[in-house]
Design a protein around this motif. Structure first.
Motif, PDB file in Angstrom:
ATOM      1  N   GLY A  59       0.791  -1.218   0.000  1.00  0.00           N
ATOM      2  CA  GLY A  59       0.000   0.000   0.000  1.00  0.00           C
ATOM      3  C   GLY A  59       0.823   1.267   0.000  1.00  0.00           C
ATOM      4  O   GLY A  59       0.277   2.369   0.158  1.00  0.00           O
ATOM      5  N   GLN A  60       2.147   1.147  -0.182  1.00  0.00           N
ATOM      6  CA  GLN A  60       3.019   2.317  -0.193  1.00  0.00           C
ATOM      7  C   GLN A  60       3.025   2.966  -1.582  1.00  0.00           C
ATOM      8  O   GLN A  60       2.985   2.273  -2.603  1.00  0.00           O
ATOM      9  N   ALA A  61       3.076   4.282  -1.610  1.00  0.00           N
ATOM     10  CA  ALA A  61       3.165   5.009  -2.872  1.00  0.00           C
ATOM     11  C   ALA A  61       4.618   5.019  -3.337  1.00  0.00           C
ATOM     12  O   ALA A  61       5.501   5.524  -2.638  1.00  0.00           O
ATOM     13  N   ARG A  62       4.869   4.459  -4.496  1.00  0.00           N
ATOM     14  CA  ARG A  62       6.216   4.400  -5.070  1.00  0.00           C
ATOM     15  C   ARG A  62       6.232   5.205  -6.367  1.00  0.00           C
ATOM     16  O   ARG A  62       5.398   4.966  -7.255  1.00  0.00           O
ATOM     17  N   GLY A  63       7.147   6.150  -6.485  1.00  0.00           N
ATOM     18  CA  GLY A  63       7.140   6.945  -7.699  1.00  0.00           C
ATOM     19  C   GLY A  63       8.224   7.988  -7.765  1.00  0.00           C
ATOM     20  O   GLY A  63       9.295   7.822  -7.169  1.00  0.00           O
ATOM     21  N   LYS A  64       7.955   9.090  -8.477  1.00  0.00           N
ATOM     22  CA  LYS A  64       8.977  10.079  -8.813  1.00  0.00           C
ATOM     23  C   LYS A  64       8.413  11.493  -8.679  1.00  0.00           C
ATOM     24  O   LYS A  64       7.201  11.708  -8.732  1.00  0.00           O
ATOM     25  N   ARG A  65       9.331  12.441  -8.535  1.00  0.00           N
ATOM     26  CA  ARG A  65       9.004  13.871  -8.607  1.00  0.00           C
ATOM     27  C   ARG A  65       9.470  14.397  -9.963  1.00  0.00           C
ATOM     28  O   ARG A  65      10.602  14.129 -10.387  1.00  0.00           O
ATOM     29  N   ILE A  66       8.593  15.151 -10.657  1.00  0.00           N
ATOM     30  CA  ILE A  66       8.882  15.606 -12.016  1.00  0.00           C
ATOM     31  C   ILE A  66       8.470  17.072 -12.150  1.00  0.00           C
ATOM     32  O   ILE A  66       7.392  17.459 -11.677  1.00  0.00           O
ATOM     33  N   PRO A  67       9.283  17.912 -12.778  1.00  0.00           N
ATOM     34  CA  PRO A  67       8.850  19.291 -13.043  1.00  0.00           C
ATOM     35  C   PRO A  67       7.600  19.310 -13.928  1.00  0.00           C
ATOM     36  O   PRO A  67       7.452  18.482 -14.833  1.00  0.00           O
ATOM     37  N   THR A  68       6.723  20.253 -13.682  1.00  0.00           N
ATOM     38  CA  THR A  68       5.448  20.305 -14.392  1.00  0.00           C
ATOM     39  C   THR A  68       5.624  20.406 -15.904  1.00  0.00           C
ATOM     40  O   THR A  68       4.810  19.880 -16.670  1.00  0.00           O
ATOM     41  N   ARG A  69       6.701  21.055 -16.365  1.00  0.00           N
ATOM     42  CA  ARG A  69       6.860  21.228 -17.813  1.00  0.00           C
ATOM     43  C   ARG A  69       7.036  19.901 -18.544  1.00  0.00           C
ATOM     44  O   ARG A  69       6.895  19.858 -19.770  1.00  0.00           O
TER      45      ARG A  69
END
Length: 444
Positions: free
Chosen positions: A23-33
């Motif tokens: 149930g953990q959120a796994r992912g990335k941070r990305i600039p909006t552009r």
């Protein structure tokens, strides 16, 4: 770029995330552009990332890691689209994802796909499950060595005891709950009634019934993330762990569901209080699956501290009308709203796996035209009933061997989750009591 992002130019960064087996959120941070590229093409990370243990470590001997070269899956946006993340200081949006193979096949180790498989089985029969969840959680001051209820922002005082259905308990944290409901509205989470519960600083919020089980699971997953994050923004913790306090009730996560036919009729409704044959078949399926599905309802070491007699959590495998000591309860009320309440799960569950288990077991019962035993009356804790798995190890073994589970989940997910939980059990046994609390307080 999506219309939502164009309407929210203040959002400078996005998060893209999928739900792992814990149930953990796994992912990335990305600039909006760069958001348009993710929307169009998706993103990539290893299949093994959806199969990490609760510490975020690889699973030893997992076929997803070294044996296969730790290959990437393709992550694509779900139907949800972008939603705000109101618990962060900077305006930020989250794009929920789910995982596929390179050739477009769903990844069987993704818990959201597991629930989607069950929903499709219902659809093939012309049926639609209508689902609601009830989530219990504690607000906690964890700044010292001992967990305590936070002081009220309004009065500076701490609750000295449990205060069930007390308006003053809710009013003491009115600023938090006001922000929470505003955030739920912004995130399209259908939060309904809030009450104070039987534990010290414990509350429950119900999410509304809806004829979309995938969205109900999304809402539940996102609600847990939101509550934990927003509590930290207010200066305290919120926890869905099954049993944060030895002397107070644990956190449950009850599920209510009915089933509509192709004409929109509730198949559990027979015009009276008993309910239809289909209701009884679904109850029978749920009961038959409980021994093997205990691991989905109690997935962590701390979960088994909640499942003890006389502690507001079911331990015996039984059903009843209007009886909260039973594992499966059929509430009263209008026959048109006849439904099943599944009361076994703790607040620490993965909502996709939990709903897949409940709905899949009910569908098994419908397909088999199974008949349940007679409903109980009185206190289930005083009866001689078959018991749910009493330890984590027993639950893991029962899950791996269960024929009912094999009807609900693909083999790959069963194997992945079994390996994960055996690894966690081994490491958990080496932890002190304080380390166990620290492990689960913020994660589950």
């Amino acid at each position: 770029m999506s219309e939502w992002l164009m309407a929210h130019p203040e959002v400078r960064t996005i998060r893209v995330a999928a739900c792992d087996l814990n149930g953990q959120a796994r992912g990335k941070r990305i600039p909006t552009r760069f958001a348009g590229k993710v929307e169009e093409d998706g993103t990539r990370f290893p299949f093994s990332v959806l199969n990490l243990d609760i510490w975020g470590e690889d699973i030893e001997n997992s076929p997803l890691v070294f044996d296969s070269g730790d290959p990437d899956g393709v992550l694509k946006p779900t139907e949800r689209g972008f939603i705000p993340m109101p618990w962060l200081e900077a305006p930020t949006a989250l794009l929920p994802l789910w995982m596929y193979h390179e050739d477009g096949r769903p990844f069987d180790g993704d818990p959201r796909h597991a629930l989607s498989r069950i929903v499709k089985r219902y659809a093939e029969r012309g049926l639609t499950p209508v689902v609601a969840t009830e989530l219990e959680f504690y607000l906690i001051d964890d700044s010292g060595r001992t967990l305590r209820v936070p002081p009220s922002p309004r009065t500076g005082k701490r609750r000295s005891g449990a205060d069930t259905l007390a308006l003053r308990a809710l009013d003491a944290f009115d600023a938090f709950f006001t922000d929470l409901y505003d955030a739920c509205e912004a995130m399209d989470i259908p939060a309904d009634t809030a009450i104070s519960e039987a534990g010290l600083g414990q509350f429950e919020i119900n999410l509304m019934h809806q004829p979309d089980a995938l969205k109900a699971a999304d809402d539940t997953w996102l609600f847990k993330i939101l509550v934990r994050g927003l509590a930290r923004k207010h200066g305290f913790a919120a926890s869905f762990m099954a049993k944060p306090y030895e002397d107070y009730a644990g956190n449950g996560m009850h599920t209510h569901f009915s089933i509509l036919d192709k004409d929109g009729n509730n198949i559990f409704d027979d015009g009276g209080p008993k309910g239809s044959d289909e209701l009884h078949h679904a109850v029978a399926g749920c009961l038959k699956a409980i021994p093997g599905s205990g691991l989905l309802f109690a997935p962590h070491g701390n979960s088994y501290d909640r499942l003890v007699p006389d502690a507001h959590a079911p331990t015996g495998i039984c059903w009843a009308y209007e009886n909260r000591t039973a594992a499966i309860r059929v509430p009263g009320g209008s026959p048109a709203a006849r439904r099943i309440e599944h009361r076994v799960a703790g607040g620490d569950i993965n909502p996709y796996l939990m709903l897949a288990t409940v709905l899949g077991a009910a569908l098994n019962g419908l397909e088999d035209a199974a008949e349940p035993p007679a409903p109980i009356t009185g206190n289930a804790y005083d009866l001689d009933l078959e018991q749910m798995p009493g330890t984590w190890g027993e639950a893991i073994d029962a899950f791996e061997a269960s024929s009912e589970i094999k009807r609900i989940f693909p083999e790959e997910l069963i194997n992945n989750l079994t390996l994960t939980k055996r690894q966690e059990l081994r490491f958990y046994e080496e932890l002190s009591a304080q380390e166990r609390i620290d492990l689960y307080l913020d994660t589950v």
